[in-house]
Design an enzyme around this catalytic site. Structure first.
Site: not given
Length: 321
Positions: A101, A103-106, A108-109, A150
């Site tokens: 949560g 904004g680092l694209g967790s 999708a990763a 992302d």
């Protein structure tokens, strides 16, 4: 039971940063996103019985995964269906260094790493089109109507130029960027941030359009500066982008404080990255030692975590108390 390829396979992915253009991208403007070397690894192994998942959020039978992991569950099931394999006899372990949560694209990763691991486990080649189609299932669960930024940036090994509905273009900087990243320790409240922009647009569309056009112009200038290796220019554009994000109501006191601390430490530029209203910010240093100094200053200021890295390396360094 038959496993017609490996008995163990690994899939990996990295997280992402938005260098410029978040929120404006929702309105059809371009954004520049880049890999961030915080990584997630997914390990698929042969077992007997129900598919079992092991992660920091949940460990147990896949059919009982919690609501916040339903997107991953749907992606997993569709991937196995696409491969023509049954939902059984697998153990799936997810090891992620990406805070949730922020904004680092967790999300999708994790999905990218899992799809890659499942294809590798069954000895199948994975195209970019197949990867994006399957990961989109998870992203739709997580974000409703995701832009796609992302997954395309996290599947890339270099910065990308992104416009929704258009071809994604790789951007290969001619000079490395030295970046410090700080985590506020608070979940990014993307929904509130998006609503803030919508409310401002409804109240004063001309003013918001001016901000969006400025962000569009800055993204284009940053694209040219990346290709020329003009780091000084990129820093100035980061600062300009942050000013517009403040006007749009997507930054907050915590992010603003970290941005100001980075600038006080001599950063060439600094801004929030991602959804805003919490989450993370980034700052551009003059060199690796300077990025390290900025990361240290941000941690001392109160960031829950800070990191620094160079875009010409896959190494990521953290600052620890």
């Amino acid at each position: 039971m038959e496993i017609d390829a490996n008995t163990r396979a690994i899939g990996e992915s990295h997280s992402k940063l938005i260098l410029l253009g978040e929120h404006a991208v929702v309105y059809g403007k371009p954004a520049i996103a880049m890999p961030f070397p915080l990584k997630v690894r997914c390990i698929v192994e042969e077992t007997i019985g129900h598919v079992m998942l092991d992660s920091i959020i949940y460990t147990g039978v896949v059919d009982h995964m919690p609501r916040e992991m339903q997107g991953i569950a749907a992606c997993m099931k569709e991937t196995l269906n696409y491969l023509g394999k049954p939902l059984e006899n697998l153990s799936i372990s997810i090891d992620s260094c990406i805070p949730l949560g922020r904004g680092l694209g967790s999300s999708a990763a994790v999905a990218i790493a899992m799809v890659r691991a499942l294809f590798a486990f069954y000895g199948k080649e994975l195209s970019k089109e197949e990867l994006f189609s399957l990961v989109q299932i998870s992203e739709t669960y997580a974000h409703g109507n995701p832009s796609g930024i992302d997954m395309v940036s996290e599947a890339s090994d270099c910065p990308v130029w992104f416009e929704k509905g258009k071809e994604v273009l790789p951007l290969k900087p001619t000079a490395p960027l030295f970046i410090a990243v700080a985590d506020t320790g608070r979940m990014a409240d993307t929904r509130t941030a998006v609503d803030n922009v919508k409310k401002r647009y409804a109240a004063n569309p001309e003013k918001v359009e001016q901000s969006l056009e400025k962000i569009d112009d800055m993204a284009n200038k940053a694209k040219a500066a990346l290709l020329k290796g003009d780091i000084q220019c990129i820093g100035e554009l980061l600062n300009g982008n942050q000013q517009e994000l403040v006007k749009l109501g997507v930054s907050d006191e915590g992010l603003n404080g970290l941005v100001q601390r980075a600038l006080k430490a001599g950063a060439l530029g600094a801004k929030l990255t991602g959804g805003g209203m919490g989450g993370c910010m980034l700052a551009l240093g003059k060199n690796m030692e300077h990025a390290k100094l900025i990361a240290k200053e941000l941690r001392e200021y109160g960031a829950s975590n800070s990191w620094y890295f160079s875009t010409d390396s896959d190494m990521l360094y953290g600052v620890y108390e």
